[in-house]
Design a protein around this motif. Structure first.
Motif, mmCIF file in Angstrom:
data_model
loop_
_atom_site.group_PDB
_atom_site.id
_atom_site.type_symbol
_atom_site.label_atom_id
_atom_site.label_comp_id
_atom_site.label_asym_id
_atom_site.label_seq_id
_atom_site.Cartn_x
_atom_site.Cartn_y
_atom_site.Cartn_z
ATOM 1 N N VAL A 24 0.862 -1.178 0.000
ATOM 2 C CA VAL A 24 0.000 0.000 0.000
ATOM 3 C C VAL A 24 0.899 1.229 0.000
ATOM 4 O O VAL A 24 1.892 1.283 0.721
ATOM 5 N N LYS A 25 0.533 2.207 -0.820
ATOM 6 C CA LYS A 25 1.264 3.479 -0.869
ATOM 7 C C LYS A 25 0.272 4.592 -0.560
ATOM 8 O O LYS A 25 -0.782 4.682 -1.201
ATOM 9 N N LEU A 26 0.624 5.418 0.438
ATOM 10 C CA LEU A 26 -0.218 6.521 0.874
ATOM 11 C C LEU A 26 0.558 7.824 0.827
ATOM 12 O O LEU A 26 1.782 7.821 0.964
ATOM 13 N N ALA A 27 -0.161 8.925 0.686
ATOM 14 C CA ALA A 27 0.398 10.248 0.923
ATOM 15 C C ALA A 27 -0.305 10.785 2.165
ATOM 16 O O ALA A 27 -1.537 10.826 2.210
ATOM 17 N N ALA A 28 0.470 11.148 3.180
ATOM 18 C CA ALA A 28 -0.072 11.753 4.393
ATOM 19 C C ALA A 28 0.310 13.227 4.389
ATOM 20 O O ALA A 28 1.490 13.571 4.273
ATOM 21 N N ILE A 29 -0.688 14.080 4.508
ATOM 22 C CA ILE A 29 -0.475 15.524 4.469
ATOM 23 C C ILE A 29 -1.060 16.094 5.756
ATOM 24 O O ILE A 29 -2.251 15.922 6.024
ATOM 25 N N LEU A 30 -0.201 16.722 6.564
ATOM 26 C CA LEU A 30 -0.614 17.254 7.856
ATOM 27 C C LEU A 30 -0.348 18.752 7.925
ATOM 28 O O LEU A 30 0.646 19.232 7.373
ATOM 29 N N GLY A 31 -1.223 19.459 8.614
ATOM 30 C CA GLY A 31 -1.006 20.880 8.785
ATOM 31 C C GLY A 31 -1.735 21.402 10.008
ATOM 32 O O GLY A 31 -2.719 20.824 10.435
ATOM 33 N N PRO A 32 -1.230 22.456 10.586
ATOM 34 C CA PRO A 32 0.027 23.118 10.248
ATOM 35 C C PRO A 32 1.215 22.313 10.775
ATOM 36 O O PRO A 32 1.032 21.339 11.499
ATOM 37 N N CYS A 33 2.410 22.726 10.426
ATOM 38 C CA CYS A 33 3.602 22.084 10.974
ATOM 39 C C CYS A 33 3.649 22.361 12.479
ATOM 40 O O CYS A 33 3.339 23.466 12.921
ATOM 41 N N VAL A 34 4.017 21.350 13.253
ATOM 42 C CA VAL A 34 4.092 21.468 14.709
ATOM 43 C C VAL A 34 5.445 20.959 15.167
ATOM 44 O O VAL A 34 5.877 19.876 14.756
ATOM 45 N N GLY A 35 6.117 21.733 15.998
ATOM 46 C CA GLY A 35 7.411 21.322 16.532
ATOM 47 C C GLY A 35 8.509 21.411 15.498
ATOM 48 O O GLY A 35 8.271 21.738 14.333
ATOM 49 N N PRO A 36 9.738 21.086 15.903
ATOM 50 C CA PRO A 36 10.892 21.222 15.017
ATOM 51 C C PRO A 36 10.808 20.348 13.773
ATOM 52 O O PRO A 36 11.273 20.738 12.708
ATOM 53 N N ALA A 37 10.202 19.164 13.878
ATOM 54 C CA ALA A 37 10.103 18.260 12.735
ATOM 55 C C ALA A 37 8.835 18.479 11.924
ATOM 56 O O ALA A 37 8.663 17.893 10.860
ATOM 57 N N GLY A 38 7.908 19.307 12.431
ATOM 58 C CA GLY A 38 6.672 19.567 11.706
ATOM 59 C C GLY A 38 5.591 18.535 11.946
ATOM 60 O O GLY A 38 4.567 18.524 11.265
ATOM 61 N N TYR A 39 5.782 17.671 12.961
ATOM 62 C CA TYR A 39 4.898 16.521 13.143
ATOM 63 C C TYR A 39 4.802 16.191 14.625
ATOM 64 O O TYR A 39 5.801 16.199 15.338
ATOM 65 N N GLU A 40 3.612 15.919 15.084
ATOM 66 C CA GLU A 40 3.415 15.457 16.452
ATOM 67 C C GLU A 40 2.494 14.238 16.420
ATOM 68 O O GLU A 40 1.649 14.118 15.534
ATOM 69 N N LEU A 41 2.680 13.358 17.373
ATOM 70 C CA LEU A 41 1.882 12.126 17.409
ATOM 71 C C LEU A 41 1.703 11.686 18.853
ATOM 72 O O LEU A 41 2.663 11.702 19.626
ATOM 73 N N VAL A 42 0.483 11.284 19.188
ATOM 74 C CA VAL A 42 0.189 10.688 20.479
ATOM 75 C C VAL A 42 -0.333 9.285 20.206
ATOM 76 O O VAL A 42 -1.377 9.112 19.563
#
Length: 133
Positions: free
Chosen positions: A102-120
């Motif tokens: 499977v190939k996906l494109a994940a697009i998140l916004g806005p950028c959060v934190g130094p890497a631009g990504y946060e996850l819980v």
């Protein structure tokens, strides 16, 4: 900077337990402020278990294959061209239940934190830990 070209062959893969990620646009590599873009590849049986992004919206676009996509407690099978919109702070998950990649494109916004990504990660919390059983 007026923009930046990102050439796929120059992006280093990040291999994890749920698949291979190619970070196409993040604050460190493009200077992005509003969008983080990830090329996600899930092998057969792989998946990104239940998690949320407290301050980011996300669109997951299926490029190839079929994915079992969850938004909160609702599940759908998505194929090429289908997508899911996930509001900020909503639990979601993606699983490849097929024998094909499977190939996906994940697009998140806005950028959060130094890497631009946060996850819980909430995969071990109720009700998420038993939802797929």
């Amino acid at each position: 900077m007026p923009g930046k070209f990102v050439i796929a062959k120059d992006v280093e893969p990040q291999v994890g337990d749920f698949g291979t990620l190619f970070w196409l646009s993040t604050p460190p590599n493009t200077g992005a402020k509003q969008l983080t873009v990830i090329d996600v590849n899930l092998g057969p049986g792989q998946g990104h278990n239940f998690h949320k992004h407290p301050d980011q919206e996300e669109v997951i676009l299926v490029i190839a294959g079929r994915v079992e996509q969850w938004i909160d407690r609702e599940k759908r099978m998505l194929g090429p061209g289908d997508c899911a919109f996930i509001p900020a702070d909503v639990v979601h998950a993606s699983f490849n239940t097929s024998g094909e990649p499977v190939k996906l494109a994940a697009i998140l916004g806005p950028c959060v934190g130094p890497a631009g990504y946060e996850l819980v990660d909430v995969a071990s919390d109720a009700p998420w830990k038993t939802l797929r059983q």
